[in-house]
Write a protein that holds these residues in place. Structure first.
Motif, PDB file in Angstrom:
ATOM      1  N   TRP A  97       2.058  37.963  51.354  1.00  0.00           N
ATOM      2  CA  TRP A  97       0.662  38.403  51.274  1.00  0.00           C
ATOM      3  C   TRP A  97       0.329  39.369  52.401  1.00  0.00           C
ATOM      4  CZ3 TRP A  97      -3.266  38.026  54.757  1.00  0.00           C
ATOM      5  CH2 TRP A  97      -3.119  37.114  55.797  1.00  0.00           C
ATOM      6  N   GLN A  98       0.979  39.225  53.558  1.00  0.00           N
ATOM      7  CA  GLN A  98       0.735  40.142  54.664  1.00  0.00           C
ATOM      8  C   GLN A  98       1.328  41.520  54.368  1.00  0.00           C
ATOM      9  OE1 GLN A  98       2.412  37.495  57.637  1.00  0.00           O
ATOM     10  NE2 GLN A  98       0.397  37.365  58.636  1.00  0.00           N
ATOM     11  N   ARG A  99       2.413  41.560  53.623  1.00  0.00           N
ATOM     12  CA  ARG A  99       2.985  42.850  53.221  1.00  0.00           C
ATOM     13  C   ARG A  99       2.055  43.540  52.226  1.00  0.00           C
ATOM     14  NH1 ARG A  99       8.587  41.502  51.160  1.00  0.00           N
ATOM     15  NH2 ARG A  99       8.861  43.749  51.010  1.00  0.00           N
ATOM     16  N   TRP A 100       1.444  42.771  51.304  1.00  0.00           N
ATOM     17  CA  TRP A 100       0.448  43.341  50.404  1.00  0.00           C
ATOM     18  C   TRP A 100      -0.758  43.831  51.204  1.00  0.00           C
ATOM     19  CZ3 TRP A 100       1.018  44.631  45.448  1.00  0.00           C
ATOM     20  CH2 TRP A 100       2.023  44.013  44.698  1.00  0.00           C
ATOM     21  N   LYS A 156      -7.234  50.291  36.925  1.00  0.00           N
ATOM     22  CA  LYS A 156      -6.095  50.275  37.863  1.00  0.00           C
ATOM     23  C   LYS A 156      -6.240  49.127  38.856  1.00  0.00           C
ATOM     24  CE  LYS A 156      -4.183  54.111  36.369  1.00  0.00           C
ATOM     25  NZ  LYS A 156      -2.935  54.240  35.730  1.00  0.00           N
ATOM     26  N   MET A 157      -7.463  48.865  39.302  1.00  0.00           N
ATOM     27  CA  MET A 157      -7.691  47.751  40.230  1.00  0.00           C
ATOM     28  C   MET A 157      -7.389  46.420  39.554  1.00  0.00           C
ATOM     29  SD  MET A 157      -8.468  48.880  43.216  1.00  0.00           S
ATOM     30  CE  MET A 157      -9.244  47.594  44.140  1.00  0.00           C
ATOM     31  N   ASN A 158      -7.832  46.248  38.321  1.00  0.00           N
ATOM     32  CA  ASN A 158      -7.568  45.005  37.600  1.00  0.00           C
ATOM     33  C   ASN A 158      -6.071  44.786  37.398  1.00  0.00           C
ATOM     34  OD1 ASN A 158     -10.299  44.475  37.459  1.00  0.00           O
ATOM     35  ND2 ASN A 158     -10.515  45.229  35.367  1.00  0.00           N
ATOM     36  N   ASP A 159      -5.356  45.855  37.035  1.00  0.00           N
ATOM     37  CA  ASP A 159      -3.901  45.755  36.879  1.00  0.00           C
ATOM     38  C   ASP A 159      -3.241  45.380  38.203  1.00  0.00           C
ATOM     39  OD1 ASP A 159      -4.106  46.414  34.232  1.00  0.00           O
ATOM     40  OD2 ASP A 159      -3.516  48.518  34.514  1.00  0.00           O
ATOM     41  N   PHE A 160      -3.697  46.001  39.264  1.00  0.00           N
ATOM     42  CA  PHE A 160      -3.136  45.734  40.583  1.00  0.00           C
ATOM     43  C   PHE A 160      -3.370  44.286  41.002  1.00  0.00           C
ATOM     44  CE2 PHE A 160      -3.505  45.602  45.231  1.00  0.00           C
ATOM     45  CZ  PHE A 160      -2.249  46.066  45.576  1.00  0.00           C
ATOM     46  N   ILE A 161      -4.580  43.800  40.798  1.00  0.00           N
ATOM     47  CA  ILE A 161      -4.916  42.416  41.163  1.00  0.00           C
ATOM     48  C   ILE A 161      -4.056  41.441  40.361  1.00  0.00           C
ATOM     49  CG2 ILE A 161      -6.737  40.660  41.033  1.00  0.00           C
ATOM     50  CD1 ILE A 161      -8.720  42.965  41.762  1.00  0.00           C
ATOM     51  N   GLU A 166       0.262  37.541  40.396  1.00  0.00           N
ATOM     52  CA  GLU A 166       1.512  37.084  39.793  1.00  0.00           C
ATOM     53  C   GLU A 166       2.613  36.973  40.851  1.00  0.00           C
ATOM     54  OE1 GLU A 166       4.655  39.150  36.842  1.00  0.00           O
ATOM     55  OE2 GLU A 166       2.594  39.047  36.087  1.00  0.00           O
ATOM     56  N   THR A 167       2.660  37.919  41.752  1.00  0.00           N
ATOM     57  CA  THR A 167       3.675  37.919  42.808  1.00  0.00           C
ATOM     58  C   THR A 167       3.417  36.810  43.821  1.00  0.00           C
ATOM     59  OG1 THR A 167       3.935  40.303  42.595  1.00  0.00           O
ATOM     60  CG2 THR A 167       4.759  39.308  44.615  1.00  0.00           C
ATOM     61  N   LEU A 168       2.157  36.650  44.213  1.00  0.00           N
ATOM     62  CA  LEU A 168       1.824  35.662  45.239  1.00  0.00           C
ATOM     63  C   LEU A 168       1.803  34.234  44.701  1.00  0.00           C
ATOM     64  CD1 LEU A 168      -1.045  37.511  47.143  1.00  0.00           C
ATOM     65  CD2 LEU A 168       1.324  37.205  47.875  1.00  0.00           C
ATOM     66  N   GLU A 169       1.559  34.081  43.411  1.00  0.00           N
ATOM     67  CA  GLU A 169       1.473  32.771  42.761  1.00  0.00           C
ATOM     68  C   GLU A 169       0.432  31.865  43.407  1.00  0.00           C
ATOM     69  OE1 GLU A 169       5.499  31.388  42.953  1.00  0.00           O
ATOM     70  OE2 GLU A 169       6.127  32.641  41.271  1.00  0.00           O
ATOM     71  N   GLN A 170      -0.659  32.479  43.840  1.00  0.00           N
ATOM     72  CA  GLN A 170      -1.776  31.740  44.434  1.00  0.00           C
ATOM     73  C   GLN A 170      -2.998  32.658  44.432  1.00  0.00           C
ATOM     74  OE1 GLN A 170      -0.612  30.828  48.439  1.00  0.00           O
ATOM     75  NE2 GLN A 170      -0.617  32.934  49.098  1.00  0.00           N
ATOM     76  N   PRO A 171      -4.196  32.093  44.673  1.00  0.00           N
ATOM     77  CA  PRO A 171      -5.382  32.947  44.752  1.00  0.00           C
ATOM     78  C   PRO A 171      -5.250  33.937  45.922  1.00  0.00           C
ATOM     79  CG  PRO A 171      -5.993  30.629  44.640  1.00  0.00           C
ATOM     80  CD  PRO A 171      -4.505  30.679  44.793  1.00  0.00           C
ATOM     81  N   LEU A 172      -5.927  35.056  45.779  1.00  0.00           N
ATOM     82  CA  LEU A 172      -5.838  36.081  46.816  1.00  0.00           C
ATOM     83  C   LEU A 172      -6.504  35.616  48.107  1.00  0.00           C
ATOM     84  CD1 LEU A 172      -6.701  39.267  44.739  1.00  0.00           C
ATOM     85  CD2 LEU A 172      -4.454  38.382  45.333  1.00  0.00           C
ATOM     86  N   PRO A 173      -5.846  35.815  49.238  1.00  0.00           N
ATOM     87  CA  PRO A 173      -6.475  35.480  50.523  1.00  0.00           C
ATOM     88  C   PRO A 173      -7.721  36.340  50.756  1.00  0.00           C
ATOM     89  CG  PRO A 173      -4.104  35.851  50.785  1.00  0.00           C
ATOM     90  CD  PRO A 173      -4.475  36.270  49.390  1.00  0.00           C
ATOM     91  N   PRO A 174      -8.674  35.845  51.540  1.00  0.00           N
ATOM     92  CA  PRO A 174      -9.923  36.590  51.786  1.00  0.00           C
ATOM     93  C   PRO A 174      -9.687  37.996  52.379  1.00  0.00           C
ATOM     94  CG  PRO A 174     -10.073  34.360  52.675  1.00  0.00           C
ATOM     95  CD  PRO A 174      -8.685  34.528  52.177  1.00  0.00           C
ATOM     96  N   GLN A 175      -8.664  38.146  53.232  1.00  0.00           N
ATOM     97  CA  GLN A 175      -8.388  39.459  53.827  1.00  0.00           C
ATOM     98  C   GLN A 175      -8.041  40.479  52.742  1.00  0.00           C
ATOM     99  OE1 GLN A 175      -6.984  36.548  54.652  1.00  0.00           O
ATOM    100  NE2 GLN A 175      -6.456  36.424  56.804  1.00  0.00           N
ATOM    101  N   ILE A 176      -7.275  40.040  51.753  1.00  0.00           N
ATOM    102  CA  ILE A 176      -6.860  40.919  50.656  1.00  0.00           C
ATOM    103  C   ILE A 176      -8.068  41.251  49.781  1.00  0.00           C
ATOM    104  CG2 ILE A 176      -5.461  41.051  48.561  1.00  0.00           C
ATOM    105  CD1 ILE A 176      -3.319  40.820  50.434  1.00  0.00           C
ATOM    106  N   GLN A 177      -8.883  40.252  49.480  1.00  0.00           N
ATOM    107  CA  GLN A 177     -10.067  40.490  48.663  1.00  0.00           C
ATOM    108  C   GLN A 177     -10.995  41.503  49.327  1.00  0.00           C
ATOM    109  OE1 GLN A 177     -11.819  36.639  47.987  1.00  0.00           O
ATOM    110  NE2 GLN A 177     -10.200  36.003  46.575  1.00  0.00           N
ATOM    111  N   GLU A 178     -11.150  41.400  50.629  1.00  0.00           N
ATOM    112  CA  GLU A 178     -11.987  42.334  51.372  1.00  0.00           C
ATOM    113  C   GLU A 178     -11.439  43.761  51.316  1.00  0.00           C
ATOM    114  OE1 GLU A 178     -13.116  43.082  56.009  1.00  0.00           O
ATOM    115  OE2 GLU A 178     -13.151  41.007  55.307  1.00  0.00           O
TER     116      GLU A 178
END
Length: 184
Positions: A97-100, A156-161, A166-178
């Motif tokens: 997730w930090q690489r993302w 494009k944003m929806n596809d990216f999310i 799918e890669t992280l296999e978990q909800p997006l961390p708050p830093q990524i959402q921001e």
């Protein structure tokens, strides 16, 4: 170093051409910078927006499975959003997730660099010609590929999310959402 790089871009009659040459020479060294903080320090302190834009473009081209040959534009930034995998594994061991997160940081920086350099400051022209353009208060020319719709961005944003979840296999961390919100 940053001042020297900025001057090196500006001394040529074609800043775009010189920034490409310099970026091609510097890029392999960026891949060998071991820590994210060091990479960010280099890119964030770069005085030449045009050079930073080119280096980030090379970084994203490197992370795409199918690189594009189109010129730098807002459409190309959307292409990178859709086709870039997480940035190459650098020498520092960090969570996926930090690489993302780093990728999104650089994508935002690329967008900012693109908007403030080639478009707003006429950096595609030589210094002497730029002075005339500034004196005439000429507006920079937009490329056809800079005309993107809000729907294009949303899709494009929806596809990216979806790809990231799918890669992280978990909800997006708050830093990524921001960062996603800021990028959009």
């Amino acid at each position: 170093l940053q001042r020297m790089l900025s001057m090196a871009v500006e001394v040529d009659r074609s800043p775009t051409c010189s920034s490409r040459k310099i970026a091609d020479d510097i890029f392999p060294f960026i891949l060998n910078i071991p820590l994210r903080s060091q990479r960010e320090a280099l890119l964030n302190t770069m005085e030449s927006q045009l050079l930073r834009c080119r280096l980030l473009e090379l970084l994203f081209q490197h992370s795409c499975d199918v690189p594009t040959t189109s010129s730098m534009s807002l459409d190309k930034i959307l292409y990178f959003l859709s086709h870039s995998s997480v940035l190459p594994q650098f020498q520092d061991e960090i969570a996926t997730w930090q690489r993302w997160d780093e990728m999104l940081q650089y994508l935002s920086l690329l967008l900012l660099s693109y908007q403030t350099s080639p478009l707003a400051e006429h950096l595609r022209t030589s210094v002497t010609e730029r002075m005339d353009l500034i004196a005439q208060k000429a507006k920079p020319r937009l490329q056809d590929s800079d005309d993107i719709s809000q729907l294009d961005i949303q899709l494009k944003m929806n596809d990216f999310i979806s790809r990231m979840e799918e890669t992280l296999e978990q909800p997006l961390p708050p830093q990524i959402q921001e960062k996603l919100f800021m990028l959009q």
